[in-house]
Design a protein around this motif. Structure first.
Motif: not given
Length: 310
Positions: A61-69, A81-101
């Protein structure tokens, strides 16, 4: 109707940098967020292709708005269906020079069993013979690894096509429900069969496919990355599908797009060659764009995909 199920969606925070070193202070040039989750990606591609698709699953429920948008702006039918709390966040670090993620993925909040039961009841109440159900992605923290097997059994009772794109123990257990299609890569097959991950000959892979079938797999779309894919059909036929040609921009979501393209072929009643072409074209088109491919981007590639029967 096609239903996509995302039990463990995520907000993907993309960080673009020209250099990334572990243990040091790093600086980045650009960052942005996109909604993630394999089933959600599949539903967006199918919606872009004008298929009748319903995206369902679980959201905090706490961060559903980006999805609904996104759902609202793209007119994607949804019933999460909505649960109490936040949907998880994943971090993707893209090294453009080395072409690595580098990926740092969240586990997510524990889920109340009642929510899962409500989702299963929704499927029992709404599925109709001939529908397609696509369950994709990991499962939330604390959820039983049998969940995809239970969904598969509901699909069997409702006489619908069940496509499963997951891994680890939940895949092993779900194979007992005999899903219509799975889309593993070699590493995932080795994980399922408890074999060492290494390079295997085609004959060795074929023996592994036989083992998967004994576990319950029916049709297997083996993803081989830059080498395309091999489709092992339930009737014994084998097809090699090539890849689209273009400039790689972002590989995230390309595997989900392949599943969506394949499901679109089933939905439209296309023959297996054209179905595999749509799968490869959708996967390639997404890899060549910043996020998920449009209908035109996919269909411009369909006839360029070479599919041969082995």
């Amino acid at each position: 109707m096609i239903y996509t199920i995302t039990l463990n969606p995520a907000l993907d925070h993309i960080i673009e940098t020209n250099g990334f070193n572990i243990g040091e202070t790093n600086y980045y040039q650009k960052d942005y967020e996109v909604v993630g989750g394999k089933g959600i990606n599949v539903s967006i591609i199918l919606n872009n292709l004008n298929a009748d698709v319903m995206s369902i699953g679980l959201l905090g429920k706490d961060n559903m708005h980006p999805f609904m948008d996104v759902f609202n702006s793209m007119k994607v039918q949804n019933n999460f269906l909505h649960f109490e709390g936040k949907t998880r966040t994943n971090f993707k670090i893209k090294n453009l020079t080395a072409k690595q993620e580098t990926e740092i993925n969240g586990l997510g909040c524990p889920i109340d069993e009642k929510l899962l039961n409500d989702l299963k009841q929704y499927l029992k109440s709404n599925l109709k013979e001939g529908d397609i159900v696509i369950a994709a992605g990991s499962i939330p923290n604390g959820v039983s690894t049998s969940v995809y097997k239970e969904i598969g059994e509901i699909c069997n009772d409702s006489k619908v096509i069940y496509i499963l794109d997951t891994s680890k123990q939940q895949m092993v257990e779900a194979l007992e429900s005999k899903p219509f299609l799975i889309k593993p890569n070699i590493e995932e097959i080795c994980e399922i069969l408890k074999k060492p991950y290494k390079k295997y000959s085609f004959d060795e892979v074929f023996e592994m496919i036989k083992e998967l079938r004994k576990l319950g797999a029916r049709n297997i779309l083996l993803s081989k990355g830059k080498d395309g894919s091999i489709y092992f059909q339930e009737n014994g036929s084998i097809y090699q599908a090539g890849i689209a040609t273009g400039k790689l921009v972002n590989s995230v979501g390309s595997g989900d797009s392949m599943v969506a393209g394949f499901a679109y072929g089933l939905y439209k009643g296309l023959d297996i060659v054209n179905t595999l072409q749509y799968g490869a074209a959708a996967g390639g088109a997404t890899a060549f764009t910043r996020w998920l491919a449009s209908k035109n981007e996919i269909e411009n590639l369909v006839t360029t995909i070479k599919v041969t029967k082995k």
